[in-house]
Design an enzyme around this catalytic site. Sequence first.
Site, PDB file in Angstrom:
ATOM      1  N   HIS A   1      -9.552  -3.004  -3.490  1.00 41.59           N
ATOM      2  CA  HIS A   1      -9.660  -4.350  -4.053  1.00 41.59           C
ATOM      3  C   HIS A   1     -10.005  -5.349  -2.947  1.00 41.59           C
ATOM      4  CE1 HIS A   1      -8.022  -3.151  -7.953  1.00 41.59           C
ATOM      5  NE2 HIS A   1      -8.235  -4.382  -8.383  1.00 41.59           N
TER       6      HIS A   1
ATOM      7  N   HIS B   1      -0.063  -2.976  -2.613  1.00 40.51           N
ATOM      8  CA  HIS B   1      -0.526  -2.709  -1.259  1.00 40.51           C
ATOM      9  C   HIS B   1       0.375  -3.402  -0.252  1.00 40.51           C
ATOM     10  CE1 HIS B   1      -4.279  -0.544  -1.952  1.00 40.51           C
ATOM     11  NE2 HIS B   1      -4.509  -1.351  -2.958  1.00 40.51           N
TER      12      HIS B   1
END
Length: 471
Positions: free
Chosen positions: A238, A285
């Site tokens: 991302h 993350h």
Amino acid sequence: MALARRLIASLQDPEKVARFQRLCGVEGPPGWPKGSASWTPTMLANGSSSCCGCPAGAQAEGEGGGADRHRGLSSSSSSSNSSSNSSSHKVDEQGDGWDWNGVKNGLIAGEACGFESHPGEAPGRDKRQPWGAKRQPRRNSLTGETICQEFSIRSPLLYYLFSFGTELGNELFYILFFPFCIWNLDACLGRRLIIIWVWVMYLGQCTKDVIRWPRPASPPVVKLEIFYNSEYSMPSTHAMSGTAIPMALVLLSYGQWQYPLIYGLILIICWCSLVCCSRIYMGMHSILDVIAGFFYAVLILAVFLPAVDLVDKFNVTCKYAPLIIISLHLALGIFSFTLDTWSTSRGDTAQILGCGAGVACGSHVNNLLGLMPDPPPEMFPLVTPSLTVTLVGKAMLRLLIGVVLLLLVKTGMKKITIPLACKIFNVPSGDTQQARQRMEVELPYRYFTYGMVGFSLAFLIPALFHVMGLS
């Protein structure tokens, strides 16, 4: 070296992710641990396996490498099954396996993984309490995850802002953004953006499957999204796409279109920051994953951006381009997926490669038929047209009709390719979820389905617009 290891371990600490979430108003259910008891900054450096921080009810001890390892239970495993496994790396095609450090990737504490109830509470009792705006994490039906974790949102504004940020790296955004660029802005710009996107995402997904670092441990992290929870964590794709797309958009368009450079810089900063921060906010993350994704995308752009014009010219004009494109993308897909465990990354990468091949082939056919010609160099820089009701209306009409047709193509190809692949490779088709996790089904289904989506995006739908007078 020791300092670098400590810095890396510190940036991967899940407690920092949890701290950022709490700062932004995210809280777990009542009794949610506020810290990770098992995490220490030296764990990553020492290769320790005990970094999950799950309650005792969510762990089972196994043996491996001459030392005890803590393994988180998957939602489909029992404690008795876990204790009987003695190898340090058990995996299968359905993903019931362990990472390099012995931790189940993306383990989430909740009813599905043995999250313990509070003393005095009956087991299985509904613990719902009026403690804020409760939500369930976004899940992927293909993974079969049965997570019961709820979380509380104290700042709805930040929640929706970061939810929008994380959508900038999801399929819904891509199926709106790239068609809008090709149909309404500049087909040449859109083609080159897709080429860069394919390179960035392919290299990012392959790097994840080579490094195999698990996602931040939960607890202490609250998982606001578990859609990609079966994938590995390093680097954040991302963050890579959220860095590469706006940077490439500005670098490729500046000089060809007239607009102030400061606008492009603001776009890059806002877009990149929003996507990167959203992945930490969502609990998917660590800080290190996001930083690595950012710099990895910059490195890929620095290496490949000078060649993007040559690749695009080859795709459009070379006589044998379609054959080479299809063969190359197929080869990349087949030889890249040698994983010993299933995850959503394999299918996502196959559909990225398929989409890239389809757009390249569609662009080649466009050039042969003289559709959507690129503006000659003497016309640059192009002047941004004045916004009128007619111009905006036609743009929105093209986007609406085109996206609906793309979704129909995707659905139709899915209905055809999955049963066909099951029949060809003798895979039972009764359980579609299990069938789609088989490599011989997933790769052709994703590749040919999204290849046709890309071909429709670049050629079939623009040709339809030409016939309808919407060009």
